[in-house]
Design an enzyme around this catalytic site. Structure first.
Site, mmCIF file in Angstrom:
data_model
loop_
_atom_site.group_PDB
_atom_site.id
_atom_site.type_symbol
_atom_site.label_atom_id
_atom_site.label_comp_id
_atom_site.label_asym_id
_atom_site.label_seq_id
_atom_site.Cartn_x
_atom_site.Cartn_y
_atom_site.Cartn_z
ATOM 1 C CG ASP A 1 -6.559 -3.620 -3.582
ATOM 2 O OD1 ASP A 1 -7.407 -2.895 -3.015
ATOM 3 O OD2 ASP A 1 -5.329 -3.467 -3.437
ATOM 4 C CG HIS B 1 -4.837 -3.530 0.059
ATOM 5 N ND1 HIS B 1 -4.606 -2.775 -1.063
ATOM 6 C CD2 HIS B 1 -4.318 -2.809 1.093
ATOM 7 C CE1 HIS B 1 -3.992 -1.650 -0.719
ATOM 8 N NE2 HIS B 1 -3.789 -1.656 0.576
ATOM 9 C CB SER C 1 -0.916 -0.079 1.225
ATOM 10 O OG SER C 1 -2.034 0.728 1.062
#
Ligand SMILES: *[C@@H]1O[C@H](CO)[C@@H](O)[C@H](O)[C@H]1NC(C)=O
Ligand SMILES: *[C@@H]1O[C@H](CO)[C@@H](O)[C@H](O)[C@H]1NC(C)=O
Ligand SMILES: *[C@@H]1O[C@H](CO)[C@@H](O)[C@H](O)[C@H]1NC(C)=O
Ligand SMILES: *[C@@H]1O[C@H](CO)[C@@H](O)[C@H](O)[C@H]1NC(C)=O
Ligand SMILES: *[C@@H]1O[C@H](CO)[C@@H](O)[C@H](O)[C@H]1NC(C)=O
Ligand SMILES: *[C@@H]1O[C@H](CO)[C@@H](O)[C@H](O)[C@H]1NC(C)=O
Ligand SMILES: *[C@@H]1O[C@H](CO)[C@@H](O)[C@H](O)[C@H]1NC(C)=O
Length: 509
Positions: free
Chosen positions: A450, A475, A183
């Protein structure tokens, strides 16, 4: 990290930090979106010892006034497996993101599970201002101007400085250093690779939405997050098309019901609200609250139950929570009351994951979202991490709420008076999509379910930049510990990553 042994004496109180994802994109109030990072599931253990250390780090790497040069803070980092490592062997380095770094020690299964075969030392560095890495000790929510040193540029300079110092002081200047991040951490890892070429020999960037910005060349589709959430709630994403159609219709129901007293009463009843809605604005807030759960469920599209998106909350989300949510919406619901009841049960998969929530309370959260992380991420996103997310209710299952730059900047100025928002900084500073043609030694992985994947690098022409789109998952699952339920595609993605790591290490010699 069930079996990752942490020396009790060095890790003291572990306080949870990170906020839940996708707090933005509601019509009222508007707050910027946040990439989420959560504790991973650790059904397959890694092993090793970690020691918590602090590095005397400059607060401002880009100011050479005498007074500034004297200003330092103590940056936290963990060193793990040191007893199994010798100088000049590889180093795996986690570029910490917007959380207490303990989270990444616990969730980064890919690092733990591959350390042994490469003889690697593990270092997990904490991002400045988060966790215990406070530039202004005792101030975890420093006001302007003390918060001004919270910038990606400064964080990257921290990591590059720490890596260089560590190698020099450990007689390991020829150690290959492989970066890892998920991320926002993946964004930092890829940016560290391109901005400081000697810091990392390669980077595994999991679900790193580095082009999820304004002013990208070519332009980024601001509605892509909402579009992938919609995919997840459709037949193509493993649910049914009735699901997305019912959800889309439910917002219209709410907006029209919200205009009469009897309609407001129906909404309060069907949603089992703790506090009845009194006005259309209350209804809009409820819509935002309901919508936020879909972002988290979509990110949590894993083939096994996971606590990751709950961030240490006491429950657990089922495997593919969006599909479970859609089970309440998978038929042709023909009345507003049916659709609202279905929507309430659908969002309950997330908000009522513990099964003990008796009424829906739109001011409560299911995880340990903190005011601190909201504040710090708010500052980042109001300056250079200004990440657009809109929706139109046509190409997605939500309602019309296009990204409005002016409105976002106004809201930033309410929270951080006079702050300069620089929407084009990521394009200017890091080159946007360019890394896909001129970068090297980076693997960009994404999960096709995601919602962040649309803001990631999905194809590359540079020979040493590899992209992996993992079908049917959310994710950055590839960074987590292995699980017996992992699909072949997840295992294949990890194999590609390990192959690249091996190549980068071999090329260093
Ligand atoms: C942790 O370190 C201790 C002391 O160096 C060692 O005896 C032990 O085997 C290590 N544990 C693991 C899991 O590596
Ligand atoms: C990390 O794992 C340790 C050991 O299982 C646990 O005590 C700790 O609460 C976890 N920390 C976080 C932030 O998840
Ligand atoms: C680095 O090398 C020097 C000289 O050989 C030695 O004195 C020192 O102990 C070494 N340091 C480490 C951390 O291995
Ligand atoms: C759903 O039901 C309504 C009312 O019975 C009907 O008009 C509509 O065609 C149905 N939609 C689908 C996709 O079956
Ligand atoms: C939460 O789940 C429990 C157990 O399934 C259920 O009895 C309760 O009605 C749910 N709460 C809401 C608000 O839907
Ligand atoms: C709703 O949640 C907030 C924040 O957790 C809490 O303070 C409040 O008491 C809750 N209200 C109800 C009616 O449960
Ligand atoms: C965007 O927000 C500004 C300020 O709130 C408002 O004046 C403007 O009408 C909005 N633009 C659109 C297209 O909604």
């Amino acid at each position: 990290m069930r079996n990752v042994i942490i020396i009790a004496a060095v890790i003291l109180a572990v306080s949870m930090a990170c906020d839940a994802a996708a707090r933005g994109r509601r019509r009222f109030p508007v707050s910027p979106m946040i990439p989420a990072d959560r504790v991973g599931d650790s059904s397959t253990p890694g092993t090793g010892n970690c020691t918590q250390l602090f590095f005397h780090q400059r607060i401002d790497h880009f100011n050479f006034e005498p007074a500034q040069q004297l200003t330092h803070y103590e940056q936290r980092y963990y060193v793990c497996r040191q007893e199994k490592w010798n100088p000049n062997q590889p180093i795996f380095f986690y570029t910490g993101n917007e959380c207490n770094v303990d989270l990444f020690v616990n969730m980064s299964g890919l690092m733990w599970e591959n350390a042994e075969q490469f003889g690697a030392l593990l270092i997990f560095a904490e991002h400045r201002y988060f966790g215990k890495s406070l530039p202004f000790p005792g101030e975890d929510m420093p006001p302007v101007p003390k918060i001004n040193f919270l910038q990606t540029d400064q964080a990257l300079a921290d990591y590059a400085t720490l890596i260089n110092w560590f190698k020099v002081t450990h007689n390991s200047t020829s150690s290959p250093v492989i970066g890892f991040g998920g991320s926002y951490g993946g964004m930092l890892c890829s940016w560290l690779r391109i901005k400081y070429p000697s810091a990392l020999d390669g980077c595994i960037a999991g679900s790193a939405p580095i082009v999820n910005f304004e002013e990208m060349i070519p332009a980024f589709n601001f509605d892509s997050f909402a579009q992938t959430e919609t995919l997840d709630a459709s037949a193509a994403g493993g649910a049914t098309d009735f699901c997305k159609a019912n959800i889309r219709q439910a917002w219209n129901d709410m907006e029209s019901l919200g205009q009469t007293q009897s309609g407001l009463a129906l909404i309060s009843e069907q949603f089992k609200l703790c506090t009845p809605v009194q006005s259309l604005d209350d209804v809009y807030n409820l819509m935002g609250y309901a919508e936020n759960s879909f972002g988290n469920m979509a990110m949590s599209s894993y083939p096994y139950p996971s606590t990751y998106l709950l961030l240490g909350g006491k429950g657990i989300l089922p495997a593919y929570p969006m599909r479970v949510a859609c089970d309440f919406l998978n038929t042709n619901l023909t009345t507003p009351a049916e659709r609202l009841a279905g929507l309430r049960q659908a969002i309950g998969v997330y908000y009522n994951n513990t099964g003990d929530v008796m009424c829906i309370n739109i001011t409560s959260t299911v995880n340990y979202a903190t005011e601190v992380v909201d504040y710090l991420w708010g500052y980042l996103s109001c300056t250079t991490m200004f990440m657009p997310a809109g929706q139109n209710g046509v190409t997605d299952m939500f309602y019309n709420a296009p990204w409005n730059t002016t409105q976002q900047i106004e809201s930033c100025n309410q929270q951080f008076p006079g702050v300069l928002t620089q929407p084009d900084w990521v394009q200017i500073n890091y080159g946007g999509y360019g890394v896909a043609s001129w970068g090297s030694n980076i693997v960009f992985s994404n999960g096709a379910l995601d919602p962040w994947h649309g803001g990631g690098i999905l194809s590359a022409t540079a020979p040493a930049v590899e992209t992996v789109l993992i079908p049917d998952v959310g994710h950055h699952i590839d960074l987590m510990f292995s699980n017996p339920k992992d699909t072949g595609a997840i295992r294949a993605a990890r194999a590609i990553e390990v192959e690249n790591i091996a190549k980068w290490i071999a090329n260093k010699k």
